[in-house]
Design a protein around this motif. Structure first.
Motif, short mmCIF file in Angstrom:
data_model
loop_
_atom_site.label_atom_id
_atom_site.label_comp_id
_atom_site.label_asym_id
_atom_site.label_seq_id
_atom_site.Cartn_x
_atom_site.Cartn_y
_atom_site.Cartn_z
N THR A 121 -14.55 17.25 -11.36
CA THR A 121 -14.09 18.18 -10.34
C THR A 121 -14.10 17.47 -8.99
OG1 THR A 121 -16.32 19.03 -9.94
CG2 THR A 121 -14.96 20.23 -11.53
N ALA A 122 -13.29 17.98 -8.10
CA ALA A 122 -13.23 17.44 -6.74
C ALA A 122 -13.00 18.60 -5.79
CB ALA A 122 -12.13 16.40 -6.61
N GLU A 123 -13.69 18.57 -4.68
CA GLU A 123 -13.53 19.61 -3.66
C GLU A 123 -12.74 19.04 -2.50
OE1 GLU A 123 -17.00 18.81 -4.55
OE2 GLU A 123 -16.62 20.08 -6.29
N ILE A 124 -11.85 19.85 -1.97
CA ILE A 124 -11.02 19.47 -0.82
C ILE A 124 -11.49 20.27 0.38
CG2 ILE A 124 -8.69 19.43 0.13
CD1 ILE A 124 -7.69 19.30 -2.80
N GLU A 125 -11.72 19.58 1.50
CA GLU A 125 -12.16 20.22 2.74
C GLU A 125 -11.25 19.79 3.88
OE1 GLU A 125 -16.17 18.92 3.45
OE2 GLU A 125 -16.62 18.97 1.31
N PRO A 126 -10.94 20.69 4.78
CA PRO A 126 -10.14 20.27 5.94
C PRO A 126 -10.95 19.36 6.85
CG PRO A 126 -10.82 22.57 6.17
CD PRO A 126 -11.27 22.11 4.81
N ASP A 138 -25.27 7.64 -2.47
CA ASP A 138 -24.84 8.92 -1.91
C ASP A 138 -24.72 9.95 -3.03
OD1 ASP A 138 -24.57 7.92 0.79
OD2 ASP A 138 -22.74 6.91 0.13
N ASP A 139 -24.75 11.23 -2.69
CA ASP A 139 -24.70 12.28 -3.71
C ASP A 139 -23.29 12.52 -4.24
OD1 ASP A 139 -23.72 13.49 -1.43
OD2 ASP A 139 -24.78 15.36 -1.73
N ALA A 140 -22.28 11.95 -3.62
CA ALA A 140 -20.88 12.11 -4.06
C ALA A 140 -20.05 10.96 -3.51
CB ALA A 140 -20.32 13.45 -3.57
N ASP A 141 -18.90 10.78 -4.13
CA ASP A 141 -17.89 9.90 -3.54
C ASP A 141 -17.10 10.76 -2.57
OD1 ASP A 141 -18.58 7.69 -5.22
OD2 ASP A 141 -17.41 8.58 -6.83
N LEU A 142 -16.88 10.27 -1.38
CA LEU A 142 -16.20 11.05 -0.35
C LEU A 142 -15.15 10.18 0.32
CD1 LEU A 142 -16.08 13.68 1.37
CD2 LEU A 142 -17.78 12.61 2.88
N TRP A 143 -13.93 10.71 0.36
CA TRP A 143 -12.82 10.03 1.01
C TRP A 143 -12.26 10.90 2.12
CZ3 TRP A 143 -13.26 10.36 -4.31
CH2 TRP A 143 -13.34 9.17 -5.02
N ARG A 144 -11.70 10.25 3.12
CA ARG A 144 -10.92 10.94 4.15
C ARG A 144 -9.50 10.42 4.04
NH1 ARG A 144 -13.60 10.88 9.40
NH2 ARG A 144 -13.48 8.63 9.17
N ILE A 145 -8.56 11.35 3.94
CA ILE A 145 -7.14 11.01 3.92
C ILE A 145 -6.59 11.50 5.26
CG2 ILE A 145 -4.94 11.35 2.74
CD1 ILE A 145 -6.77 12.36 0.33
N ARG A 146 -5.96 10.59 5.98
CA ARG A 146 -5.49 10.96 7.33
C ARG A 146 -4.18 10.29 7.65
NH1 ARG A 146 -6.07 6.94 10.93
NH2 ARG A 146 -7.57 5.30 10.52
N PRO A 147 -3.45 10.89 8.58
CA PRO A 147 -2.24 10.23 9.06
C PRO A 147 -2.60 8.91 9.72
CG PRO A 147 -2.33 12.52 9.78
CD PRO A 147 -3.67 12.19 9.21
N GLY A 148 -1.73 7.94 9.58
CA GLY A 148 -1.94 6.66 10.24
C GLY A 148 -1.47 6.71 11.68
N VAL A 149 -1.69 5.65 12.37
CA VAL A 149 -1.28 5.54 13.77
C VAL A 149 0.05 4.80 13.79
CG1 VAL A 149 -1.89 4.61 16.02
CG2 VAL A 149 -3.67 5.48 14.51
N ARG A 181 -16.00 14.06 -4.60
CA ARG A 181 -16.09 14.03 -6.06
C ARG A 181 -17.52 13.67 -6.43
NH1 ARG A 181 -11.50 11.20 -9.82
NH2 ARG A 181 -12.61 11.32 -11.78
N SER A 182 -18.23 14.61 -7.08
CA SER A 182 -19.65 14.40 -7.34
C SER A 182 -19.95 13.80 -8.70
CB SER A 182 -20.42 15.73 -7.18
OG SER A 182 -19.88 16.69 -8.06
N SER A 183 -18.93 13.61 -9.52
CA SER A 183 -19.14 12.94 -10.81
C SER A 183 -17.89 12.15 -11.17
CB SER A 183 -19.44 13.96 -11.91
OG SER A 183 -18.31 14.77 -12.17
N THR A 184 -18.11 11.15 -12.00
CA THR A 184 -17.00 10.33 -12.48
C THR A 184 -17.27 10.00 -13.94
OG1 THR A 184 -16.85 9.35 -10.28
CG2 THR A 184 -15.62 8.26 -12.03
#
Length: 114
Positions: free
Chosen positions: A40-45, A102-113, A55-58
């Protein structure tokens, strides 16, 4: 390269619509892929058009006591490649890693410059 070459096919197989663009849409792709892998993966703004995906498991790494950090880097490279095929101007940043304690894998997806 593999992530970039197979992004459209993988997104299509997962039923992901990738025509609209944006961080949230790519995060949805990553979350749908996690679900297909049995995770499972959670999406946050995030801020300024960014989206966080946690993502807390793989299952891919299940049974590996201490996977070498290169394993995560190679796996994450598939996401970087997919994002470059989706929108080469966007950025995928790793903010946390379970293999680093860490307790989860965490990524940030963002617009580039630019």
């Amino acid at each position: 390269l593999i992530g970039a070459q197979y992004f459209a096919e993988t997104a299509g197989a997962l039923g992901c619509d990738t025509s609209g663009g944006g961080s949230a849409e790519f995060a949805h792709f990553m979350a749908t892929l996690a679900k297909a892998e049995g995770d499972t993966a959670e999406i946050e703004p995030g801020e300024n058009g960014a989206v966080l995906i946690r993502r807390s498991s793989t299952r891919l790494f299940k049974g590996l006591d201490q996977p070498h950090p290169a394993l995560f880097d190679a796996w994450c490279g598939l996401f970087h490649g997919a994002l470059s095929a989706y929108d080469r101007t966007m950025v995928l940043e790793v903010l946390a890693r379970r293999d680093y304690g860490d307790d989860a894998d965490l990524w940030r997806i963002r617009p580039g410059v630019g």
